[in-house]
Design a protein around this motif. Sequence first.
Motif, PDB file in Angstrom:
ATOM      1  N   VAL A   9       0.885  -1.157   0.000  1.00  0.00           N
ATOM      2  CA  VAL A   9       0.000   0.000   0.000  1.00  0.00           C
ATOM      3  C   VAL A   9       0.927   1.213   0.000  1.00  0.00           C
ATOM      4  N   LEU A  10       0.778   2.054  -1.016  1.00  0.00           N
ATOM      5  CA  LEU A  10       1.619   3.238  -1.169  1.00  0.00           C
ATOM      6  C   LEU A  10       0.765   4.475  -0.931  1.00  0.00           C
ATOM      7  N   LEU A  11       1.118   5.253   0.083  1.00  0.00           N
ATOM      8  CA  LEU A  11       0.445   6.517   0.385  1.00  0.00           C
ATOM      9  C   LEU A  11       1.354   7.644  -0.093  1.00  0.00           C
ATOM     10  N   VAL A  12       0.827   8.511  -0.948  1.00  0.00           N
ATOM     11  CA  VAL A  12       1.633   9.562  -1.570  1.00  0.00           C
ATOM     12  C   VAL A  12       1.111  10.927  -1.151  1.00  0.00           C
ATOM     13  N   ASP A  13       1.986  11.746  -0.582  1.00  0.00           N
ATOM     14  CA  ASP A  13       1.656  13.130  -0.241  1.00  0.00           C
ATOM     15  C   ASP A  13       1.733  13.934  -1.537  1.00  0.00           C
ATOM     16  N   GLY A  14       0.596  14.096  -2.193  1.00  0.00           N
ATOM     17  CA  GLY A  14       0.528  14.619  -3.549  1.00  0.00           C
ATOM     18  C   GLY A  14       1.215  15.951  -3.780  1.00  0.00           C
ATOM     19  N   ARG A  30       3.336  26.517 -15.075  1.00  0.00           N
ATOM     20  CA  ARG A  30       2.935  26.904 -16.417  1.00  0.00           C
ATOM     21  C   ARG A  30       1.429  26.713 -16.648  1.00  0.00           C
ATOM     22  N   LEU A  31       0.889  25.569 -16.209  1.00  0.00           N
ATOM     23  CA  LEU A  31      -0.491  25.215 -16.545  1.00  0.00           C
ATOM     24  C   LEU A  31      -1.437  25.155 -15.350  1.00  0.00           C
ATOM     25  N   GLY A  32      -0.887  25.182 -14.148  1.00  0.00           N
ATOM     26  CA  GLY A  32      -1.731  25.161 -12.959  1.00  0.00           C
ATOM     27  C   GLY A  32      -1.669  23.855 -12.199  1.00  0.00           C
ATOM     28  N   LEU A  33      -2.217  23.905 -11.000  1.00  0.00           N
ATOM     29  CA  LEU A  33      -2.178  22.771 -10.087  1.00  0.00           C
ATOM     30  C   LEU A  33      -2.936  21.557 -10.612  1.00  0.00           C
ATOM     31  N   GLU A  34      -4.059  21.787 -11.255  1.00  0.00           N
ATOM     32  CA  GLU A  34      -4.855  20.670 -11.761  1.00  0.00           C
ATOM     33  C   GLU A  34      -4.076  19.853 -12.795  1.00  0.00           C
ATOM     34  N   ALA A  35      -3.353  20.525 -13.674  1.00  0.00           N
ATOM     35  CA  ALA A  35      -2.545  19.832 -14.682  1.00  0.00           C
ATOM     36  C   ALA A  35      -1.428  19.027 -14.025  1.00  0.00           C
ATOM     37  N   ALA A  36      -0.786  19.596 -13.010  1.00  0.00           N
ATOM     38  CA  ALA A  36       0.284  18.885 -12.301  1.00  0.00           C
ATOM     39  C   ALA A  36      -0.280  17.670 -11.557  1.00  0.00           C
ATOM     40  N   ARG A  37      -1.455  17.825 -10.949  1.00  0.00           N
ATOM     41  CA  ARG A  37      -2.095  16.678 -10.285  1.00  0.00           C
ATOM     42  C   ARG A  37      -2.374  15.578 -11.306  1.00  0.00           C
ATOM     43  N   GLY A  38      -2.872  15.958 -12.465  1.00  0.00           N
ATOM     44  CA  GLY A  38      -3.164  14.978 -13.511  1.00  0.00           C
ATOM     45  C   GLY A  38      -1.932  14.221 -13.967  1.00  0.00           C
ATOM     46  N   GLU A  39      -0.817  14.923 -14.138  1.00  0.00           N
ATOM     47  CA  GLU A  39       0.433  14.268 -14.544  1.00  0.00           C
ATOM     48  C   GLU A  39       0.927  13.303 -13.470  1.00  0.00           C
ATOM     49  N   LEU A  40       0.832  13.719 -12.208  1.00  0.00           N
ATOM     50  CA  LEU A  40       1.261  12.848 -11.108  1.00  0.00           C
ATOM     51  C   LEU A  40       0.401  11.592 -11.065  1.00  0.00           C
ATOM     52  N   GLN A  56      -2.648   5.302  -2.924  1.00  0.00           N
ATOM     53  CA  GLN A  56      -3.559   6.375  -2.554  1.00  0.00           C
ATOM     54  C   GLN A  56      -2.779   7.682  -2.617  1.00  0.00           C
ATOM     55  N   VAL A  57      -3.178   8.556  -3.540  1.00  0.00           N
ATOM     56  CA  VAL A  57      -2.559   9.872  -3.651  1.00  0.00           C
ATOM     57  C   VAL A  57      -3.424  10.823  -2.840  1.00  0.00           C
ATOM     58  N   VAL A  58      -2.793  11.534  -1.900  1.00  0.00           N
ATOM     59  CA  VAL A  58      -3.539  12.391  -0.983  1.00  0.00           C
ATOM     60  C   VAL A  58      -3.195  13.853  -1.239  1.00  0.00           C
ATOM     61  N   PHE A  59      -4.241  14.661  -1.444  1.00  0.00           N
ATOM     62  CA  PHE A  59      -4.082  16.102  -1.636  1.00  0.00           C
ATOM     63  C   PHE A  59      -4.794  16.838  -0.518  1.00  0.00           C
ATOM     64  N   ASP A  60      -4.156  17.892  -0.016  1.00  0.00           N
ATOM     65  CA  ASP A  60      -4.762  18.754   1.007  1.00  0.00           C
ATOM     66  C   ASP A  60      -5.960  19.490   0.439  1.00  0.00           C
TER      67      ASP A  60
END
Length: 182
Positions: A9-14, A30-40, A56-60
């Motif tokens: 189980v991998l928990l990732v602090d996004g 360059r493109l915003g947080l949403e684009a970076a989240r999508g790439e991750l 599980q990728v976790v975002f604040d």
Amino acid sequence: MQPSLPEAVLLVDGYNIIGAWSYLTKTRDRLGLEAARGELVSALTNYSALQGYETQVVFDSQYQNTSSSQEIVNQNLSVHYTNFGQTADTYIEKSCAALRPYLKQSHRCRLIVATNDRVQQLVVVGYGAEWMSAQQLNYQVESTLKISLTNHRQRKQSASRFLANSIDAKARQKLAQLRMGL
């Protein structure tokens, strides 16, 4: 029949990972947080599937007045947004505490937390989890993808090594008949 356990189980602090991986930081700027989240999420989707990890990728959502939410990307990966006022660190710590007894029973499954946060590293190790730095995760993701691509190319090359393998079944059958004089 008991469902099979993931390798880990991998928990990732996004956001921590986005801030640490240079290409994600460039995308964010360059493109915003949403684009970076999508790439991750895209990078971790492939990695998780190839490794057999439940990720599980976790975002604040700490500063946004929203309630927690979860998005299931596939059987290996889910994205979690915390409650208003809750940090990803708190979410990850609670997850480690909740998973600890289950993981001790299984003796097979590992719990890994990916973050560069030093305090978080100490806390999760205290719960029995393994810690992985953002740089280590980046290296693992890239090397796993390279190995997968190399294996795919080798299988593709070995299948097409002979001309007969690249001809459809009907054409092969006709060639075989011609060889036999039929």
